[in-house]
Design an enzyme around this catalytic site. Structure first.
Site, short mmCIF file in Angstrom:
data_model
loop_
_atom_site.label_atom_id
_atom_site.label_comp_id
_atom_site.label_asym_id
_atom_site.label_seq_id
_atom_site.Cartn_x
_atom_site.Cartn_y
_atom_site.Cartn_z
N ARG A 190 0.83 -1.22 0.00
CA ARG A 190 0.00 0.00 0.00
C ARG A 190 0.87 1.26 0.00
O ARG A 190 0.60 2.23 0.70
CB ARG A 190 -0.99 0.01 1.18
N ASP A 219 -3.08 3.92 4.10
CA ASP A 219 -2.87 3.64 2.69
C ASP A 219 -2.11 4.82 2.09
O ASP A 219 -2.62 5.94 2.08
CB ASP A 219 -4.25 3.49 2.00
N ARG A 226 -0.93 4.83 -1.05
CA ARG A 226 -0.89 4.71 -2.52
C ARG A 226 -1.45 5.96 -3.19
O ARG A 226 -2.28 6.65 -2.63
CB ARG A 226 -1.71 3.51 -2.97
N1 LIG Z 1 1.16 -2.00 4.57
C1 LIG Z 1 0.59 -3.17 4.32
N2 LIG Z 1 0.34 -3.48 3.04
C2 LIG Z 1 -0.26 -4.66 2.79
C3 LIG Z 1 -0.60 -5.57 3.80
N3 LIG Z 1 -1.18 -6.66 3.23
C4 LIG Z 1 -1.19 -6.42 1.90
N4 LIG Z 1 -0.64 -5.23 1.62
C5 LIG Z 1 -0.51 -4.51 0.35
O1 LIG Z 1 -1.81 -4.06 0.01
C6 LIG Z 1 -1.90 -3.90 -1.38
C7 LIG Z 1 -3.17 -4.61 -1.84
O2 LIG Z 1 -4.19 -3.87 -1.40
P1 LIG Z 1 -5.59 -4.44 -0.94
O3 LIG Z 1 -6.02 -3.55 0.17
O4 LIG Z 1 -5.51 -5.91 -0.70
O5 LIG Z 1 -6.52 -4.33 -2.10
P2 LIG Z 1 -6.98 -3.06 -2.77
O6 LIG Z 1 -6.08 -3.09 -3.93
O7 LIG Z 1 -6.98 -1.84 -1.93
O8 LIG Z 1 -8.50 -3.35 -3.05
P3 LIG Z 1 -9.12 -4.43 -3.99
O9 LIG Z 1 -9.21 -3.78 -5.33
O10 LIG Z 1 -10.43 -4.70 -3.42
O11 LIG Z 1 -8.22 -5.62 -3.97
C8 LIG Z 1 -0.64 -4.49 -1.96
O12 LIG Z 1 0.24 -3.41 -2.28
C9 LIG Z 1 -0.05 -5.30 -0.83
O13 LIG Z 1 1.35 -5.37 -0.88
C10 LIG Z 1 -0.32 -5.20 5.15
O14 LIG Z 1 -0.63 -5.89 6.10
N5 LIG Z 1 0.27 -4.00 5.34
#
Ligand SMILES: Nc1nc2c(ncn2[C@@H]2O[C@H](COP(=O)(O)OP(=O)(O)OP(=O)(O)O)[C@@H](O)[C@H]2O)c(=O)[nH]1
Ligand SMILES: [Zn+2]
Length: 361
Positions: free
Chosen positions: A261, A293, A295
């Site tokens: 994220r 987040d 991003r």
């Molecule tokens: N900081 C952090 N990042 C995470 C964690 N688990 C997954 N990620 C990151 O979260 C991102 C994926 O985001 P998600 O929140 O699963 O999905 P999304 O893209 O926001 O939403 P969807 O479109 O519904 O999948 C990727 O960049 C992963 O590397 C965590 O526990 N902490």
């Protein structure tokens, strides 16, 4: 002077310096020297302490965990004691041992003077995907100091807007890439002008540009996409999205290099280590000093537009993605849910995303 680096090239250079532990000079109304604590060495700390009072700039999030007063809201300025060691500085910046050593204080935070170099330092260090904590000390003659020590000198007035805005990006190359779900694949590579990560677009078939395209904005997840991690749902989401595009014969999957994220893999692993101590995915980010987040989904909208799309059927459970697409010129004609990859290990993670991040499940 066509060879001289422009402000965004200087910014890229500064990020690389900070990642190696080299200090950077921030010129402006309050000229300052900035060092990233994550890459700080004992020698550079000791030398900085001979130059005058040093502040440790932390995010408001990290300060809240440390129970330190952040008089400037999103940033706190901790006055570094004269005898502060590298271990002391690291202990404040990095939450790894918070539970083992909860008493870090008393911490004296500053409320006088100008916090703007501190705020910029933290933003700059975040953009270098380091732990968001910086040593900051004021300088009288930024230009002279940078020249004497051979340091990169940034101008606050040009860096601040660059850090907030989206770097222009352009397509570098595209080539045919047959993949398991479709032989009619084409991979496009996009490169930002500010030296940050490249992003990719996997186009399946020949989607019409004048109709909503089946689209996925996938954020890089090395652990889930490549290692088959059971802690998240990224790998199954990636493969399910591509499979649906293959079945329909058309679609576009953006692979955005915003690992963890937007905090980078090293920080995501720090967050995982905190999750093993009992914190959830959002709390872990906050303890490290990040927002939930980090991003920037404007990149996704920009790439879609560059590819000629203006309307999508978006594969997502995340309403924030829909809102940002709509705000930046991409109409979301339909949300296509993407619910795959539930495991015993990621049940709590998925439910935190639903309750705290508004994901729709
Ligand atoms: N900081 C952090 N990042 C995470 C964690 N688990 C997954 N990620 C990151 O979260 C991102 C994926 O985001 P998600 O929140 O699963 O999905 P999304 O893209 O926001 O939403 P969807 O479109 O519904 O999948 C990727 O960049 C992963 O590397 C965590 O526990 N902490
Ligand atoms: Zn993941």
């Amino acid at each position: 002077m066509p060879f001289a680096p422009d402000p965004k090239e200087m910014l890229a250079r500064a990020r690389a310096d900070l990642r190696m532990g080299v200090p950077v000079v921030m010129d402006g109304p309050a000229p300052a020297l900035i060092l990233a604590t994550e890459t700080l060495t004992p020698e550079r700390l000791a030398f900085a302490q001979t130059l005058g009072p040093v502040d440790l700039a932390l995010t408001g999030r990290r300060a809240a965990t440390l129970k330190a007063r952040a008089y400037d809201g999103d940033v706190a300025r901790v006055a570094l004691p004269n005898d502060a060691t590298l271990g002391w500085v690291r202990g404040l910046a990095d939450p790894a041992d918070d539970l083992r050593k909860p008493m870090k204080g008393p911490l004296v935070t500053r409320r006088d003077g100008d916090a703007s170099p501190h705020r910029l330092a933290v933003l700059l260090i975040k953009s270098a995907q380091l732990l968001p904590a910086a040593l900051v000390l004021s300088l009288d003659d930024a230009g002279g100091f940078a020249q004497k020590h051979g340091l990169t000198r940034l101008q606050a007035a040009s860096v601040a807007p660059l850090l907030q805005s989206l770097s222009p990006l352009s397509e570098v190359v595209a080539a045919r890439l047959p993949i398991a779900v479709s032989e009619a694949g084409r991979l496009h590579v996009f490169r930002p002008e500010d030296g940050s990560e490249e992003h990719y677009a996997m186009e399946i078939g020949k989607p019409a540009r004048n109709a909503p395209v089946l689209a996925r904005l996938h954020s890089a997840c090395f652990t889930g996409d490549l290692m088959g991690s059971l802690k998240c749902d990224c790998g199954p989401q990636l493969h399910a999205a591509l499979a649906q595009m293959g079945d329909e014969g058309a679609g576009v999957l953006l692979y955005l290099n915003q690992e963890g994220r937007g905090i980078g893999l090293a920080n995501k692993m720090r967050a995982y280590s905190l999750q093993d101590q009992g914190f959830d995915t959002v709390e872990a980010n906050h303890r490290l000093g990040f927002e939930d987040d980090e991003r920037d989904f404007r990149i996704g909208a920009d790439i879609l537009k560059k590819l000629g799309f203006s309307s999508v059927r978006l594969l997502t459970n995340n309403p924030a993605k829909i809102a940002i697409m709509e705000k930046h010129g991409i109409h979301v004609a339909e949300r296509v849910p993407l619910q795959v990859g539930k495991t015993a290990h990621n049940e709590a993670y998925l439910s935190t995303k639903a309750t705290k991040s508004g994901h729709l499940f």
